[in-house]
Enzyme design. Structure first.
Site, PDB file in Angstrom:
ATOM      1  N   CYS A  45       0.834  -1.219   0.000  1.00  0.00           N
ATOM      2  CA  CYS A  45       0.000   0.000   0.000  1.00  0.00           C
ATOM      3  C   CYS A  45       0.857   1.252   0.000  1.00  0.00           C
ATOM      4  O   CYS A  45       0.512   2.250  -0.643  1.00  0.00           O
ATOM      5  CB  CYS A  45      -0.892   0.046   1.241  1.00  0.00           C
ATOM      6  SG  CYS A  45      -1.985  -1.344   1.400  1.00  0.00           S
TER       7      CYS A  45
HETATM    8  C1  BEZ Z   1       0.620  -4.617   1.863  1.00  0.00           C
HETATM    9  O1  BEZ Z   1       0.023  -3.605   1.561  1.00  0.00           O
HETATM   10  O2  BEZ Z   1       1.826  -4.683   1.785  1.00  0.00           O
HETATM   11  C2  BEZ Z   1      -0.134  -5.811   2.342  1.00  0.00           C
HETATM   12  C3  BEZ Z   1      -1.299  -5.651   3.062  1.00  0.00           C
HETATM   13  C4  BEZ Z   1      -1.952  -6.763   3.531  1.00  0.00           C
HETATM   14  C5  BEZ Z   1      -1.455  -8.022   3.257  1.00  0.00           C
HETATM   15  C6  BEZ Z   1      -0.287  -8.180   2.511  1.00  0.00           C
HETATM   16  C7  BEZ Z   1       0.387  -7.053   2.054  1.00  0.00           C
END
Ligand code: BEZ
Length: 211
Positions: A45
């Site tokens: 994200c």
């Molecule tokens: C991420 O945004 O890196 C992420 C969020 C939830 C699960 C796996 C990755």
């Protein structure tokens, strides 16, 4: 029930990093992209928000407002934004909704309980100036989105909203378009003065008219 193409995008009061507003009023006559994140301070994200901040001008050129949503509270978002700016060499320049009551996540069916009953998946909604849903995409949490693809679809949506055209596989702005089958050959010649190339009765190409 999941939102479908053509449905009215649900309205809500957004509590965001750039203040509180009514979603539909904030959109005004613009197109909108609403996209969800599983949680704050997560690596994928962080890169996604940085990417969108850096290409925001591309959305603006197309009269599109971007709005992110994450189910964490505002104070958490503010701390995360500092990290995004630092790690992605950007300045965050669009709002992130603090959806800690999951009002938006539920209205847009962004929680898929067979994956996770608390976190949202990576949803994308493109919303037209008529507030109708034009595109939905759902990615797993482990896959960062391709925002160039989202811009490409917006180019196609905006073109085909005003011309009796469709766009072929992997089409990019400026490439040939497909004349929709409801248009007769005679009308097609009049409508598309740059010329119509007939490959099959149902497959007719014309240069993009508005470039
Ligand atoms: C991420 O945004 O890196 C992420 C969020 C939830 C699960 C796996 C990755």
């Amino acid at each position: 029930m999941a939102l479908r193409l053509g449905d009215l995008a649900p309205n809500f009061t957004a509590n965001t990093t750039e203040g509180t507003f009514d979603f539909h009023q904030w959109l005004g006559n613009s197109w909108g992209v609403l996209f969800s994140h599983p949680a704050d301070f997560t690596p994928v994200c962080t890169t996604e928000l940085g990417t969108v901040a850096k290409i925001k001008a591309e959305f603006e050129k197309r009269n599109v407002k971007v709005l992110a949503v994450s189910v964490d509270p505002l104070e958490s978002h503010k701390g995360w934004i500092k990290d995004i700016n630092e790690t992605q060499a950007c300045t965050m320049n669009f709002p992130v909704i603090a959806d800690d009551k999951k009002q938006v996540a539920v209205a847009y069916d962004m929680i898929h309980p067979n994956v996770d009953d608390k976190a949202t998946v990576r949803s994308v909604f493109v919303i037209g100036p008529d507030k109708k849903v034009k595109l939905t995409l759902t990615y797993p949490a482990s896959t960062g989105r391709n925002f160039a693809e989202i811009l490409r679809v917006i180019d196609s949506l905006q073109l085909t909203a005003t011309h009796k055209l469709a766009t072929p596989a992997d089409w990019q702005k400026g490439q040939d378009c497909i004349v929709v089958t409801s248009v007769s050959d005679t009308d097609a010649e009049k409508m598309f003065p740059k010329g119509v190339r007939k490959v099959k009765p149902y497959l007719r190409y014309t240069p993009q008219p508005n470039v």
